[in-house]
Design an enzyme around this catalytic site. Sequence first.
Site, short mmCIF file in Angstrom:
data_model
loop_
_atom_site.label_atom_id
_atom_site.label_comp_id
_atom_site.label_asym_id
_atom_site.label_seq_id
_atom_site.Cartn_x
_atom_site.Cartn_y
_atom_site.Cartn_z
N GLY A 29 -35.20 -30.53 -16.18
CA GLY A 29 -36.36 -31.38 -16.46
C GLY A 29 -37.13 -31.70 -15.20
O GLY A 29 -36.95 -31.04 -14.18
N ASN A 30 -38.00 -32.67 -15.26
CA ASN A 30 -38.74 -33.10 -14.06
C ASN A 30 -39.00 -34.60 -14.13
O ASN A 30 -38.66 -35.24 -15.12
CB ASN A 30 -40.03 -32.29 -13.91
CG ASN A 30 -40.99 -32.52 -15.06
OD1 ASN A 30 -41.51 -33.61 -15.24
ND2 ASN A 30 -41.20 -31.48 -15.85
N HIS A 31 -39.61 -35.14 -13.08
CA HIS A 31 -39.73 -36.60 -12.93
C HIS A 31 -40.92 -37.22 -13.65
O HIS A 31 -41.20 -38.40 -13.43
CB HIS A 31 -39.81 -36.96 -11.44
CG HIS A 31 -38.54 -36.72 -10.70
ND1 HIS A 31 -37.39 -37.39 -11.02
CD2 HIS A 31 -38.24 -35.90 -9.68
CE1 HIS A 31 -36.42 -36.98 -10.21
NE2 HIS A 31 -36.91 -36.06 -9.40
N ALA A 96 -46.23 -32.54 -17.83
CA ALA A 96 -45.61 -31.73 -16.78
C ALA A 96 -44.66 -30.75 -17.46
O ALA A 96 -43.47 -31.01 -17.60
CB ALA A 96 -44.87 -32.63 -15.79
#
Length: 219
Positions: A29-31, A96
């Site tokens: 995943g990402n932030h 994102a």
Amino acid sequence: KKSMPFYGKKVMVTAGPTYEAIDPVRFIGNHSSGKMGFALADELARLGADVTLIAGPTAQKSDQNVIRKDVVSAQQMFEACNSVFPETDITVMCAAVADYRPKTVAANKIKKQDSNLILELEKTVDILATLGQAKKADQILVGFALETNDEENYAKGKLEKKNLDLVVLNSLNDKGAGFKSDTNKITIFNRALERTVFEMKSKTDVAKDICSAILKIAK
Ligand code: C5P
């Protein structure tokens, strides 16, 4: 009418990260917190738009006037966007989206081994670029760019390559901009590649600026 400039407009917003499964308990995943996209969806609804929000996994709450579709992976986000996009007047892609996902998803939890583990990743579909190709003359498409270097050139390149009407650049080099923060500092480019630089603001106020920029080019 003046307070509802988006009245009658169908608007789609994407927000948040995507999660790409490795096995039943792990993901890549990402932030992204989803804050910017949710603030945009709220503001567009406040200004009278019929808003559909396609949201990846986040802790954000959406306005009751916003139709919300929750998704997890890039592929699910793509499918949701594809089904909503043909009916929309304005689309703002704030999510994102993961650029890569594990090539295979293990059916069972991957066990720890003595050796290193190599994961093969494959590209996900570029949702924004796909919509840019499908875009009709009366549709407005807005993308985001989050860059760490040579920001303006990448942002302008994205506008052209993905056939966008506006691109919103936020740089990770600006303190208080980007992922988890409640504030953001943006630069908007239009199709003439004219640049508008904004001050650091709350994401709610940034959403207002983005809405004004969209109204300037609204068809
Ligand atoms: O190419 P890049 O990922 O930097 O482009 C960012 C923009 O493209 C954002 O608007 C993002 O929501 C969108 N995007 C997308 N699908 C992807 C990757 C990015 O819609 N797979």
